[in-house]
Design a protein around this motif. Structure first.
Motif, PDB file in Angstrom:
ATOM      1  N   CYS A   1      -0.697 -12.232  -4.213  1.00  0.00           N
ATOM      2  CA  CYS A   1       0.250 -11.167  -3.826  1.00  0.00           C
ATOM      3  C   CYS A   1      -0.471  -9.927  -3.302  1.00  0.00           C
ATOM      4  O   CYS A   1      -0.021  -8.791  -3.526  1.00  0.00           O
ATOM      5  N   SER A   2      -1.584 -10.145  -2.610  1.00  0.00           N
ATOM      6  CA  SER A   2      -2.361  -9.012  -2.099  1.00  0.00           C
ATOM      7  C   SER A   2      -2.016  -8.637  -0.666  1.00  0.00           C
ATOM      8  O   SER A   2      -2.501  -7.638  -0.136  1.00  0.00           O
ATOM      9  N   LYS A   3      -1.178  -9.420   0.002  1.00  0.00           N
ATOM     10  CA  LYS A   3      -0.841  -9.158   1.413  1.00  0.00           C
ATOM     11  C   LYS A   3       0.560  -8.572   1.522  1.00  0.00           C
ATOM     12  O   LYS A   3       1.474  -8.973   0.810  1.00  0.00           O
ATOM     13  N   ASN A   4       0.683  -7.605   2.463  1.00  0.00           N
ATOM     14  CA  ASN A   4       1.998  -7.057   2.769  1.00  0.00           C
ATOM     15  C   ASN A   4       2.727  -8.006   3.712  1.00  0.00           C
ATOM     16  O   ASN A   4       2.127  -8.603   4.610  1.00  0.00           O
ATOM     17  N   LYS A   5       4.028  -8.136   3.544  1.00  0.00           N
ATOM     18  CA  LYS A   5       4.778  -9.030   4.402  1.00  0.00           C
ATOM     19  C   LYS A   5       4.745  -8.587   5.848  1.00  0.00           C
ATOM     20  O   LYS A   5       4.626  -9.397   6.762  1.00  0.00           O
ATOM     21  N   ASP A   6       4.836  -7.240   6.187  1.00  0.00           N
ATOM     22  CA  ASP A   6       4.803  -6.739   7.562  1.00  0.00           C
ATOM     23  C   ASP A   6       3.471  -7.085   8.207  1.00  0.00           C
ATOM     24  O   ASP A   6       3.414  -7.560   9.344  1.00  0.00           O
ATOM     25  N   THR A   7       2.397  -6.826   7.546  1.00  0.00           N
ATOM     26  CA  THR A   7       1.057  -7.119   8.057  1.00  0.00           C
ATOM     27  C   THR A   7       0.912  -8.602   8.319  1.00  0.00           C
ATOM     28  O   THR A   7       0.364  -9.037   9.330  1.00  0.00           O
ATOM     29  N   ALA A   8       1.488  -9.384   7.481  1.00  0.00           N
ATOM     30  CA  ALA A   8       1.391 -10.822   7.657  1.00  0.00           C
ATOM     31  C   ALA A   8       2.137 -11.257   8.900  1.00  0.00           C
ATOM     32  O   ALA A   8       1.678 -12.103   9.658  1.00  0.00           O
ATOM     33  N   ASP A   9       3.313 -10.577   9.160  1.00  0.00           N
ATOM     34  CA  ASP A   9       4.085 -10.918  10.355  1.00  0.00           C
ATOM     35  C   ASP A   9       3.292 -10.617  11.605  1.00  0.00           C
ATOM     36  O   ASP A   9       3.297 -11.368  12.581  1.00  0.00           O
TER      37      ASP A   9
END
Length: 307
Positions: free
Chosen positions: A249-257
């Motif tokens: 759970c270290s990644k932001n969903k927006d950044t991942a998009d």
């Protein structure tokens, strides 16, 4: 048999089976052979008889014969004891019925004691904390009841033992949760629920599932839902909080998009190009087919044009 006095006629000795001055009296039928010439006392009695005149039966529990003078048995029938076999083995003797040994000896000493008894005469009780039997000579318990140890199981295992402890030194077989050591007298690390009995730093379960690592010395990520993670690697076990993703759970969903959008765009572009190409091909094909069909209807064949 032999000579007699020439004056009185008294015999100096008698033939076998007779006695008396003139050897006219028969020995008792209970004599084996001879009897005393003067008294008629049997030299030996037949089996099962005793007494001066061999006129008394041996005690009923004698195994075979008895002594000539006192009637003491040479051996006793099973379960009976004593010089005259008129007593029985005590209730504290373990009955032996297979015929290999006697339940007790002539003096009444038990061959083996019943469970719960010890001593030469099996007249002592084993400790109530023995789990079963104890040694015949010293009363040492064969096994102890749960929670006790020592020769007589008179010592208490540590309260933090989970069940039994070694009956010799009191070492716990297992510890209850939160404790470690031979006698489970050491607290596990603060974040441990269960730790190895031989190694206080080796945890097999972390408290509340909010820590991870061999010694539970790492805190689960705050991005883990409910703050829980797997002890082995710290990956979140209950999912991520809102807006986060990934195993930990270290990644932001927006950044991942954003990271995946060029890839997605490329895939979409490729699909779109293929679709457009197919549409153009189908349109051209239909046009050609339609043109040939119209020409046939108008009779515009190649040979008509030549005419």
């Amino acid at each position: 048999m032999g000579n007699c006095d020439r004056t009185t006629g008294q015999c100096s000795s008698c033939i076998q089976g007779y006695h008396g001055t003139n050897c006219k009296t028969r020995c008792s039928s209970n004599c084996t052979e001879e009897c005393n010439k003067s008294t008629g006392r049997c030299i030996e009695c037949i089996s099962g008889i005793f007494g001066d005149d061999c006129n008394k039966p041996c005690p009923v529990n004698c195994k075979e014969t008895c002594t000539r003078d006192e009637g003491k048995c040479g051996g006793c029938k099973p379960i009976t004891v004593g010089l005259y076999c008129n007593s029985t083995c005590g209730a504290e003797c373990l009955p032996i019925t297979d015929g290999t040994r006697e339940t007790c000896n002539r003096d009444g000493r038990c061959t083996e004691c019943i469970v719960g008894r010890y001593g030469d005469g099996c007249d002592w009780n084993c400790s109530t904390t023995c789990d079963g039997n104890c040694s015949r000579s010293k009363g040492r318990c064969t096994e102890c009841i749960v929670g006790r140890y020592g020769d007589r199981c008179d010592k208490n295992c540590s309260k933090t033992c989970d069940g039994r402890c070694d009956r010799t030194n009191g070492k716990c077989s297992l510890c209850i949760k939160g404790y470690s050591g031979d006698t489970c007298d050491k607290d596990c690390k603060d974040n441990c629920t269960i730790c190895n009995q031989d190694d206080i730093n080796n945890c097999s379960q972390c408290i509340y599932g909010k820590y991870y690592g061999t010694a539970c010395n790492y805190t689960c990520s705050l991005n883990c839902k409910h703050g829980s993670c797997y002890q082995e690697n710290g990956d979140c076990s209950g999912g991520c909080v809102e807006g986060k993703m990934g195993m930990d759970c270290s990644k932001n969903k927006d950044t991942a998009d954003e990271e995946v959008s060029p890839v997605v765009g490329g895939v979409i572009g490729a699909i779109f190009g293929i679709v457009v190409t197919l549409v153009i091909c189908i349109t051209v094909y239909c046009y050609i087919v339609k043109s040939w069909s119209g020409c046939e209807l108008r009779g515009c064949r190649e040979d008509s044009v030549d005419a």
